[in-house]
Each structure stands twice: as C-alpha cells, then as structure tokens.
Design a protein around this motif. Structure first.
Motif, PDB file in Angstrom:
ATOM      1  N   GLU A 154       5.620   2.416  -7.293  1.00  0.00           N
ATOM      2  CA  GLU A 154       5.096   1.262  -7.266  1.00  0.00           C
ATOM      3  C   GLU A 154       6.067   0.191  -7.702  1.00  0.00           C
ATOM      4  O   GLU A 154       6.458  -0.875  -6.969  1.00  0.00           O
ATOM      5  N   GLU A 205       4.453   5.682   3.154  1.00  0.00           N
ATOM      6  CA  GLU A 205       4.016   6.985   3.123  1.00  0.00           C
ATOM      7  C   GLU A 205       5.141   7.629   2.802  1.00  0.00           C
ATOM      8  O   GLU A 205       5.957   8.078   3.520  1.00  0.00           O
ATOM      9  N   GLU A 237       0.887  -1.208  -0.075  1.00  0.00           N
ATOM     10  CA  GLU A 237       0.067  -0.216   0.006  1.00  0.00           C
ATOM     11  C   GLU A 237       0.864   1.266  -0.104  1.00  0.00           C
ATOM     12  O   GLU A 237       1.911   1.408   0.771  1.00  0.00           O
ATOM     13  N   ILE A 238       0.651   2.133  -0.957  1.00  0.00           N
ATOM     14  CA  ILE A 238       1.344   3.449  -1.048  1.00  0.00           C
ATOM     15  C   ILE A 238       0.482   4.472  -0.851  1.00  0.00           C
ATOM     16  O   ILE A 238      -0.868   4.624  -1.471  1.00  0.00           O
ATOM     17  N   VAL A 239       0.688   5.398   0.267  1.00  0.00           N
ATOM     18  CA  VAL A 239      -0.516   6.510   0.817  1.00  0.00           C
ATOM     19  C   VAL A 239       0.147   7.560   0.732  1.00  0.00           C
ATOM     20  O   VAL A 239       1.342   7.801   1.554  1.00  0.00           O
ATOM     21  N   PRO A 240      -0.217   8.633   0.002  1.00  0.00           N
ATOM     22  CA  PRO A 240      -1.187   8.398  -1.076  1.00  0.00           C
ATOM     23  C   PRO A 240      -0.614   7.663  -2.290  1.00  0.00           C
ATOM     24  O   PRO A 240       0.838   7.634  -2.288  1.00  0.00           O
ATOM     25  N   GLU A 241      -1.238   7.196  -3.351  1.00  0.00           N
ATOM     26  CA  GLU A 241      -0.988   6.603  -4.483  1.00  0.00           C
ATOM     27  C   GLU A 241       0.009   7.327  -5.285  1.00  0.00           C
ATOM     28  O   GLU A 241      -0.091   8.476  -5.441  1.00  0.00           O
ATOM     29  N   ASP A 259       2.110   6.386  -8.775  1.00  0.00           N
ATOM     30  CA  ASP A 259       2.472   5.268  -9.823  1.00  0.00           C
ATOM     31  C   ASP A 259       4.092   5.104  -9.819  1.00  0.00           C
ATOM     32  O   ASP A 259       4.303   4.063 -10.250  1.00  0.00           O
ATOM     33  N   ARG A 315       3.008  -0.810   4.071  1.00  0.00           N
ATOM     34  CA  ARG A 315       2.335   0.382   3.917  1.00  0.00           C
ATOM     35  C   ARG A 315       3.761   1.619   4.054  1.00  0.00           C
ATOM     36  O   ARG A 315       4.383   1.464   4.836  1.00  0.00           O
TER      37      ARG A 315
END
Length: 609
Positions: free
Chosen positions: A37, A114, A28-32, A34, A112
């Motif tokens: 990734e 951030e 999970e990348i918060v916020p996304e 691209d 996760r």
C-alpha cells in the motif's frame, strides 16, 4: 515448454521518488497486500497530485498515463513481476484517453492493482568481481526478488572495483528474466572494470582570496598514487573543515589521461570571510548567560581561522539556601587555527583566555595560553596535544593565593553521532588528560576527564530517542587543598544534575594553611555523573523530553564510596529551529532535604547533551 518473459524498465541504477497520499483517489489492491500500500502510494503521481493547488483535468490525465509505468516499478521493487494495473478516469481506461483531449471535469479516479505472485531469485550472477567484494545478502537464490537488490548488487560490484583503483568501472550489461510459471527472477549483471588508474593532474578553480597553494596543501590529493575514492572524500573533508568554503567538489575527467592517470578539477566556492554570532542561556539557578563571537575564516589568505569570543554568565543567578552564591563570571578568549601544518591532517592552534569566576566557594582571576597541534585521523576520530601556562589569583574563605602552572593538555575525540546538535543515533566520546606542573603556589598533578554520550532511536520514523550521558573526572597526585579550584569537580546545575542548586555538591575538609586548622569547602577530586533522557518528537517542530540526572562527588581522586551523591528529574519541551532545537526544561531535586519542593527552569539552544 517453460514460458520466460523479459522484464523491461528495470535499470540497476534507476531511482524511485516518493509522494504524499491524497484521500480523493481510490487505490484498490486485489487481493489486499499491506506491504504494497505505502509503496504504491509513494509511486503514484495521481496520489501526489492531491497535494497540488487547483489541479486541472489535463493534469489528472497526464499523471494517470504516467502512473502505469510508475506503479509497475513499485511492484518490481517488492518482487511482483506479473502485476496488472488498471487506471480508470470516470470509468474510462486512462491509457485510452488522448493526452490532449482530457474531459472538462473528472469525478472519480480508480487505481486497481493486481500484484500477482511474489517472485524469488533463481539465478543471481554478477561478474567480474573485484577481490573481497561484498554483495548484498538478499541478492541470492531463494530470496525475495526485489529490484533494489539487483541495483544494490551492481553498485556494490562497481564500488568494489573503484576501491582498488578502477575509477571508470561501470555496468556493461544486464539480463533480467522473469520466469512466470516458476515465479522466479533470473538476474545476470556484467561489469566492465576498465583500467586501474592513478590520480592525475589537479586543476583548482573558484578560489578568489584563498591562495591556490594552500588549497592544494590542505586537500593533499595524492597525485601519482592509485585512485581511491576515500582519498577524494578525505581531501574534500579537509577543505570543508576549515570553514573557509561554502562548497567543495572534485570533478573527474571524462577522459583518461596519459599513463592511465585520471585528471581532476577541484571547484570551490569561498564563504564570506567574516562572521559574528550571539548566544543566550538562562536558568532560575545559574542566571542569564550571554555570549558573542567574531570570526575571520581566512585571516592570512591560507584558510587560517581567528576567533574572538566573550561571555558573561551567572547574571542575576542565585542559589537558594546558600550564602555567598557567587556573582557574574566573565570570559574573553581568542583562538587561532592554521590547517595543514606539517601535514594535511594536522592543524596548528594557539589559544588565550582571560577569565574571572565568582563561584560559591572561590573567586578566580586567571590568564591561560597554550599552543599545540591537532590531528584528524579520519572524519570521526581526532586527537591533540599542546603545551600551556596558567597564572591565577584564587580567593577562598580560608586564604588567598597566587599560583602558576605549566600544563600539557592531551585530548582525543571519537564522534559517531548522526547529527551533532540533535543526535538520533550514534555515540560520542571525549577524553582529556592534563598533566600539570606547579611552578609556584600549587602542587604537581594529573587531571582526567571523560565525557561519553550515546543515542538510540526507535520506530520507522524514529520519533522516540533514548539518550544517555556519562561523565567521570579525577585529579591525581595533587593534594586537595593545593589543587587549583577550577580543576576540581562539583555537582549540581545544568551541566551535571538539573533540579539541584548550582555547584551545591562539593566536599568539606580540614587543613592547616599556617594559621591553624581551618574547615574549608571546595570541589572534589573525583566526580561521576549520569544524565538520562527520553525524547519524543510530537510533531515535526515540537518535541517532549523526560529526564533523570545523578551526580557523585568525592574528596579522593579514586572514588571509594565515601562521597555524596544527588539526583534530579524533570521534563521539558524542544522546538526545532534551523540553528538547533530551543530547549525548555523544568526540573526538581529528588534527593536531599528539599526533594520535590522546588522547581528550576532551564532555557537554551541545542539539546542538553
């Protein structure tokens, strides 16, 4: 007060590793983001662990504990220096799990991340710099502060010092500071050039059958001259080019020698001296071709190369619709090469060839021999010159003649392909100029031939490659009827226009050979050809190709538009093997009376060009 944080774990010479993504691990990348990734997937040992067979819970815990630093390094590589990483194994933070106290089973692992803000460079300094040092453009104030740009700048600084003789240049210190309130990274790198050095004594080890004095002559390490890494690379290339060695390595001494010299050890591993090989190619038009060779890589103990090869082509070949399509051709050739003759970059070569050609328009029995020198200007560019003699008997429908020629073949090659057997990018140029003197039975003249090839790949994985080949040939000064038949040019077949019959396009002319005017068919004095391919790699092993070929032949040495042309098109597949792609092409003529009415099959090893 401004808040500064020192970034740890950022070394200007650190390397990153890549791994495959496994679907069982949640990222999970918060916020996304691209762009992050794939970077984080490739940085994570947990994700890579999904490719292993039967990983244990202990493996997951160990990988999770190692991933904190690895994921932070991935963030740094994209300019994120305020990131927070949490790795939970069944809800428990991995950092709190004792390394040797893993649970009996693991149900879920969640990563996760951030990233925080993306930093840009503030102060960028690297000193001292050698003259004409070119630093990366992105290592500058205002640019995204990727960690790799700092490493690249350091490498560029060190390599610039090495290029002017400072072989022991190194990074002496670095100060990398992340200014979090201002989202800025300040980077300062200090270099230590050390003394300017000269090449010192050379020690040769590992050789058994190749004499040491010949190894030194071929390598020609410039002992006493100012150190230059290119000289080392050229020396290694000269040794590898002989084919006598499996490996070549120059190892510099840790200690500086007397008078600021740098001693080197040259370690070689010799190849097996003898080698044999076989080849085959088949098409529905030209028939089956078989070839074999025997090679000795160290004939006289000085890395001399002797090659004997034989070839039979045109076995069971036929050209539909043409009477007297020719039979099998035979060829036996020998070549001898002695590296480092007169100078390190110059090879002596001698070649002989005995062949019989049974072609559509002529039969030829020929012996040729030549001796010459080839010089390698650098890894990409080489040229050669030789003197030779050709004696032959040529039979056509119009007459039979014997002739003897003296030749002066000149050749130059410039090769910038990334891979010779299956190029993805780059280009290749080969130019041949052969003046010939008719001692008996033939005119004097000049034969020219130019072969150019270009490649360009597209996409991140370069699955699509566009390839083009252009050919030009010309015979000047010699009369068409008096020019040796194998010096003239035809179109049609695998090497020119696939889908068209072999040598189906030539010229027809009238001449008087002593018994009155005769109509004769032969090759032309000029030729222009083009081959165009689109290659798509479907899988790691399988590729698809679409192609279009065109050829033009004319009776005059300088094309003026009075000749004829033909074209063919088709598709094929390529299967990748360790020795090059296996090629299968299906082609049809797209010009002529039989356009689209026949299909020719071509099978071989290696790309068509």
């Amino acid at each position: 007060m401004r808040n500064h944080a020192v970034v740890t774990g950022l070394s200007v010479f650190a390397l990153s590793t890549t791994a495959a993504f496994g679907q069982d691990i949640r990222l999970e990348i918060v916020p996304e983001a691209d762009q992050l990734e794939s970077v984080l997937e490739n940085s994570s040992l947990l994700i890579a662990l999904q490719d292993d067979e039967n990983p244990t819970p202990q493996d997951y815990v160990a990988a999770a504990r190692a991933d904190y630093r690895r994921l932070l390094t991935g963030l740094y590589s994209e300019g994120y220096y305020g990131g927070v990483v949490s790795i939970r194994v069944d809800g428990q933070e991995a950092a709190n799990i004792p390394p040797l106290d893993a649970p009996d089973r693991i149900g879920e692992v969640t990563i996760r991340v951030e990233p925080g803000p993306r930093f840009r460079f503030g102060r960028t300094e690297i000193a001292p710099l050698a003259p004409d040092t070119e630093l990366p453009e992105d290592f500058a104030p205002g640019k995204v502060a990727r960690a790799e740009e700092v490493r690249a700048a350091a490498r560029a600084g060190v390599e610039a010092w090495e290029a002017v003789g400072f072989a022991k240049a190194e990074v002496a210190g670095q100060e990398i500071v992340a200014d979090h309130p201002n989202e800025r990274l300040d980077a300062a790198v200090t270099l230590a050039p050390g003394p300017r050095l000269r090449f010192g004594t050379l020690t040769v080890t590992g050789n058994e059958d190749v004499r040491e004095e010949r190894i030194r002559a071929i390598a020609e390490l410039p002992v006493g001259r100012t150190y230059n890494p290119e000289d080392l690379e050229f020396a290694a290339t000269r040794l590898r080019r002989t084919g006598a060695f499996d490996s070549v390595a120059f190892i510099e001494s840790d200690e500086i020698g007397p008078d600021n010299t740098l001693p080197f050890e040259l370690t070689v591993s010799e190849s097996l001296p003898r080698r044999i090989g076989f080849g085959a190619e088949i098409s529905t038009v030209e028939g089956l071709g078989l070839s074999a060779f025997w090679l000795h890589r160290n004939l006289l103990g000085g890395a001399e190369r002797l090659r004997v090869e034989g070839e039979i082509s045109g076995i069971e070949g036929e050209v539909p619709g043409i009477t007297g399509s020719g039979g099998a051709d035979y060829r036996l050739a020998t070549s001898f090469n002695r590296p480092a003759t007169f100078r390190a970059d110059t090879d002596l070569f001698a070649e002989t060839e005995l062949k019989r050609e049974d072609e559509i328009d002529y039969k030829l029995d020929q012996f040729s021999a030549e001796i010459g020198l080839s010089r390698y200007v650098n890894e990409r560019f080489s040229h050669s010159a030789a003197v030779g003699i050709i004696t032959a008997r040529e039979e056509t429908e119009a007459r039979t003649r014997d002739y003897t020629l003296l030749t002066l073949p000149l050749d130059a090659t410039y090769d910038r392909r990334d891979v010779q057997l299956d190029a993805k990018n780059g280009f290749f140029v080969d130019a041949e100029v052969t003046p010939f003197l008719g001692v008996a039975g033939a005119d004097d003249g000049l034969r020219l031939y130019l072969d150019t090839r270009a490649y360009r790949s597209f996409g991140e994985t370069e699955r699509l490659t566009l390839a083009a080949r252009g050919q030009f040939g010309s015979v000047l000064a010699s009369d068409l009827a008096e020019t040796p038949a194998d010096f003239l040019f035809y179109s049609g077949g695998g090497g020119t226009v696939r889908g068209q019959d072999y040598q189906s396009l030539g010229v027809t002319y009238m001449d008087d050979f002593g018994d009155g005017p005769v109509t004769a068919r032969s090759g032309g004095k000029s030729f222009v050809g083009g081959q165009f391919e689109g290659r798509f790699q479907v899988t790691d092993k399988l590729g698809a190709v679409g192609f279009y070929d065109i050829g033009y032949v004319e009776a005059e040495g300088i094309p003026d538009g009075d000749g004829d042309y033909q074209a063919g098109a088709g598709a094929g597949i390529r299967y990748t093997t360790p020795i090059g792609p296996v090629r299968l092409d299906l082609a049809t003529p797209v010009t002529g009376d039989d356009a689209y009415e026949s299909v020719h099959v071509y099978i071989g090893i290696g790309q068509s060009f």
